[in-house]
Design a protein around this motif. Structure first.
Motif, PDB file in Angstrom:
ATOM      1  N   VAL A 187       0.629  -0.969  -0.010  1.00 13.94           N
ATOM      2  CA  VAL A 187      -0.050   0.055   0.165  1.00 13.94           C
ATOM      3  C   VAL A 187       0.919   1.034  -0.067  1.00 13.94           C
ATOM      4  N   GLU A 188       0.705   2.435  -0.573  1.00 19.36           N
ATOM      5  CA  GLU A 188       1.333   3.445  -0.904  1.00 19.36           C
ATOM      6  C   GLU A 188       0.858   4.627  -0.159  1.00 19.36           C
ATOM      7  N   ALA A 189       1.654   5.314   0.579  1.00 23.21           N
ATOM      8  CA  ALA A 189       1.028   6.637   0.736  1.00 23.21           C
ATOM      9  C   ALA A 189       2.149   7.565   0.678  1.00 23.21           C
ATOM     10  N   ARG A 190       1.493   8.825  -0.189  1.00 17.40           N
ATOM     11  CA  ARG A 190       2.383   9.751  -0.615  1.00 17.40           C
ATOM     12  C   ARG A 190       1.787  11.042   0.189  1.00 17.40           C
ATOM     13  N   TYR A 191       3.052  11.572   0.884  1.00 16.65           N
ATOM     14  CA  TYR A 191       2.728  12.847   1.860  1.00 16.65           C
ATOM     15  C   TYR A 191       3.047  14.169   0.811  1.00 16.65           C
ATOM     16  N   GLU A 223      24.522  13.944   2.271  1.00 16.73           N
ATOM     17  CA  GLU A 223      25.972  13.290   1.881  1.00 16.73           C
ATOM     18  C   GLU A 223      25.982  12.785   0.458  1.00 16.73           C
ATOM     19  N   ASN A 224      25.029  12.811  -0.441  1.00 18.64           N
ATOM     20  CA  ASN A 224      25.341  12.369  -1.680  1.00 18.64           C
ATOM     21  C   ASN A 224      24.522  13.612  -2.727  1.00 18.64           C
ATOM     22  N   PRO A 225      25.469  14.653  -2.891  1.00 13.10           N
ATOM     23  CA  PRO A 225      24.790  15.757  -3.569  1.00 13.10           C
ATOM     24  C   PRO A 225      24.532  15.524  -5.165  1.00 13.10           C
ATOM     25  N   GLN A 226      25.154  14.116  -5.564  1.00 15.35           N
ATOM     26  CA  GLN A 226      24.881  13.982  -6.860  1.00 15.35           C
ATOM     27  C   GLN A 226      23.237  13.630  -7.280  1.00 15.35           C
ATOM     28  N   TYR A 227      22.492  13.611  -6.023  1.00 14.64           N
ATOM     29  CA  TYR A 227      21.122  13.584  -6.099  1.00 14.64           C
ATOM     30  C   TYR A 227      20.549  14.577  -5.685  1.00 14.64           C
ATOM     31  N   GLN A 228      19.003  14.901  -6.290  1.00 10.17           N
ATOM     32  CA  GLN A 228      18.040  16.013  -5.977  1.00 10.17           C
ATOM     33  C   GLN A 228      16.830  15.377  -5.681  1.00 10.17           C
ATOM     34  N   VAL A 229      16.029  15.833  -4.659  1.00 10.49           N
ATOM     35  CA  VAL A 229      14.699  15.495  -4.545  1.00 10.49           C
ATOM     36  C   VAL A 229      13.946  15.738  -5.726  1.00 10.49           C
ATOM     37  N   ALA A 230      13.147  14.906  -6.236  1.00 11.07           N
ATOM     38  CA  ALA A 230      12.297  14.930  -7.570  1.00 11.07           C
ATOM     39  C   ALA A 230      10.910  14.673  -7.305  1.00 11.07           C
ATOM     40  N   GLY A 231      10.336  14.635  -6.012  1.00 12.35           N
ATOM     41  CA  GLY A 231       8.972  14.468  -5.774  1.00 12.35           C
ATOM     42  C   GLY A 231       8.685  14.488  -4.258  1.00 12.35           C
ATOM     43  N   SER A 232       7.695  14.282  -3.846  1.00 16.37           N
ATOM     44  CA  SER A 232       7.035  14.160  -2.427  1.00 16.37           C
ATOM     45  C   SER A 232       7.552  12.838  -1.845  1.00 16.37           C
ATOM     46  N   PRO A 233       7.731  12.948  -0.520  1.00 11.96           N
ATOM     47  CA  PRO A 233       8.137  11.306   0.197  1.00 11.96           C
ATOM     48  C   PRO A 233       6.849  10.498  -0.027  1.00 11.96           C
ATOM     49  N   ARG A 234       7.164   9.253   0.229  1.00 10.61           N
ATOM     50  CA  ARG A 234       6.368   8.234   0.081  1.00 10.61           C
ATOM     51  C   ARG A 234       6.509   7.020   1.137  1.00 10.61           C
ATOM     52  N   SER A 288      -2.752   4.832  -1.870  1.00  6.10           N
ATOM     53  CA  SER A 288      -2.873   3.910  -3.006  1.00  6.10           C
ATOM     54  C   SER A 288      -2.797   2.429  -2.886  1.00  6.10           C
ATOM     55  N   PHE A 289      -3.853   1.660  -3.431  1.00  6.31           N
ATOM     56  CA  PHE A 289      -3.754   0.241  -3.648  1.00  6.31           C
ATOM     57  C   PHE A 289      -3.264   0.247  -5.230  1.00  6.31           C
ATOM     58  N   LEU A 290      -2.046  -0.726  -5.213  1.00  5.06           N
ATOM     59  CA  LEU A 290      -1.352  -0.721  -6.689  1.00  5.06           C
ATOM     60  C   LEU A 290      -1.917  -1.691  -7.365  1.00  5.06           C
ATOM     61  N   TYR A 291      -2.302  -1.569  -8.881  1.00 11.15           N
ATOM     62  CA  TYR A 291      -2.627  -2.589  -9.448  1.00 11.15           C
ATOM     63  C   TYR A 291      -1.725  -3.729  -9.752  1.00 11.15           C
ATOM     64  N   PRO A 292      -1.886  -4.820 -10.254  1.00  7.68           N
ATOM     65  CA  PRO A 292      -0.994  -6.041 -10.467  1.00  7.68           C
ATOM     66  C   PRO A 292       0.186  -5.741 -11.616  1.00  7.68           C
ATOM     67  N   ASN A 293      -0.621  -5.025 -12.754  1.00 10.72           N
ATOM     68  CA  ASN A 293       0.001  -4.477 -13.957  1.00 10.72           C
ATOM     69  C   ASN A 293      -0.906  -3.149 -14.453  1.00 10.72           C
ATOM     70  N   PRO A 294      -0.076  -2.329 -15.111  1.00 16.31           N
ATOM     71  CA  PRO A 294      -0.493  -1.147 -15.666  1.00 16.31           C
ATOM     72  C   PRO A 294      -1.596  -1.283 -16.814  1.00 16.31           C
ATOM     73  N   ASP A 295      -1.738  -2.508 -17.191  1.00 15.14           N
ATOM     74  CA  ASP A 295      -2.858  -2.493 -18.160  1.00 15.14           C
ATOM     75  C   ASP A 295      -4.359  -2.949 -17.817  1.00 15.14           C
ATOM     76  N   ILE A 296      -4.464  -2.918 -16.654  1.00 14.48           N
ATOM     77  CA  ILE A 296      -5.960  -3.255 -16.041  1.00 14.48           C
ATOM     78  C   ILE A 296      -6.696  -1.969 -15.981  1.00 14.48           C
ATOM     79  N   ASN A 297      -7.944  -2.088 -16.537  1.00 11.37           N
ATOM     80  CA  ASN A 297      -8.897  -1.087 -16.675  1.00 11.37           C
ATOM     81  C   ASN A 297     -10.122  -1.438 -15.894  1.00 11.37           C
ATOM     82  N   PRO A 298     -10.220  -0.572 -14.863  1.00 12.10           N
ATOM     83  CA  PRO A 298     -11.551  -0.892 -14.075  1.00 12.10           C
ATOM     84  C   PRO A 298     -12.860  -0.593 -14.845  1.00 12.10           C
ATOM     85  N   GLN A 299     -13.819  -1.638 -14.529  1.00 10.22           N
ATOM     86  CA  GLN A 299     -15.278  -1.321 -15.106  1.00 10.22           C
ATOM     87  C   GLN A 299     -16.012  -0.075 -14.550  1.00 10.22           C
ATOM     88  N   GLN A 300     -15.594   0.208 -13.415  1.00  9.77           N
ATOM     89  CA  GLN A 300     -16.336   1.264 -12.591  1.00  9.77           C
ATOM     90  C   GLN A 300     -15.220   1.892 -11.326  1.00  9.77           C
TER      91      GLN A 300
END
Length: 176
Positions: free
Chosen positions: A63-67, A138-149, A84-96
């Motif tokens: 289960v994912e929580a994005r803050y 300590e690793n300035p070769q990276y920068q934040v690219a989004g909200s924590p989860r 979020s509840f994650l779908y098993p694969n990104p091709d799933i399209n819900p009916q409702q």
């Protein structure tokens, strides 16, 4: 873990470790909670479970929580958390799709991740988020690219001491 990971997802980060990980594109059903961030996953459970049940979509882990607010540690002010509840694969399209949830496609991402074993406490989240910010300093070769989860891997029936989770921050290398 009590359910399968979505297609292409890496295994959880080991307890106490910090690592950089790659995630593929994925689709999820998402409930947006505004209020005390600590209550978000509990409030979101029923609408999310109703969605996957009514659409006959298999339960996955985590289960994912994005803050989304800049300071979710301030519990006296409203915060926005997308659970979020994650779908098993990104091709799933819900009916409702019920009015209280939305289906979201997330792009591939790179994260720095802290592996945790133990209860899903707010204190654990905050401690590990601080660890990740220290790692980033300590690793300035990276920068934040989004909200924590936070990724939560176990069911409520799992003993607290056995629960696995991760705190993650999306990252990128600066463009020169």
């Amino acid at each position: 873990m009590s359910a399968a990971l979505p297609v292409g997802f890496p295994q959880p980060t080991e307890m106490g470790e910090i690592e950089v990980k790659q995630y593929p594109d994925y689709r999820a059903v998402t409930y947006t909670h505004t209020g005390e961030a600590q209550q978000a996953t509990g409030v979101a459970f029923n609408p999310l479970f109703q969605h996957i049940s009514s659409n006959q979509i298999a339960m996955t882990t985590p289960v994912e929580a994005r803050y989304l607010e800049s300071s979710p540690a301030q519990s006296d002010s409203p915060n926005t958390v997308e659970v979020s509840f994650l779908y098993p694969n990104p091709d799933i399209n819900p009916q409702q799709i019920d009015a209280g949830v939305k289906v979201t496609d997330y792009p591939a991402m790179t994260v720095v991740s802290a592996g945790i074993q133990g209860a899903y406490t707010w204190e654990s989240y905050q401690i590990n988020l601080r660890r990740l910010h220290d790692w980033l300093a300590e690793n300035p070769q990276y920068q934040v690219a989004g909200s924590p989860r936070r990724l939560l891997y176990n069911s409520p029936m799992t003993p607290e001491s056995m629960k696995r989770s991760e705190v993650q921050i999306p990252i990128q290398k600066p463009i020169s």
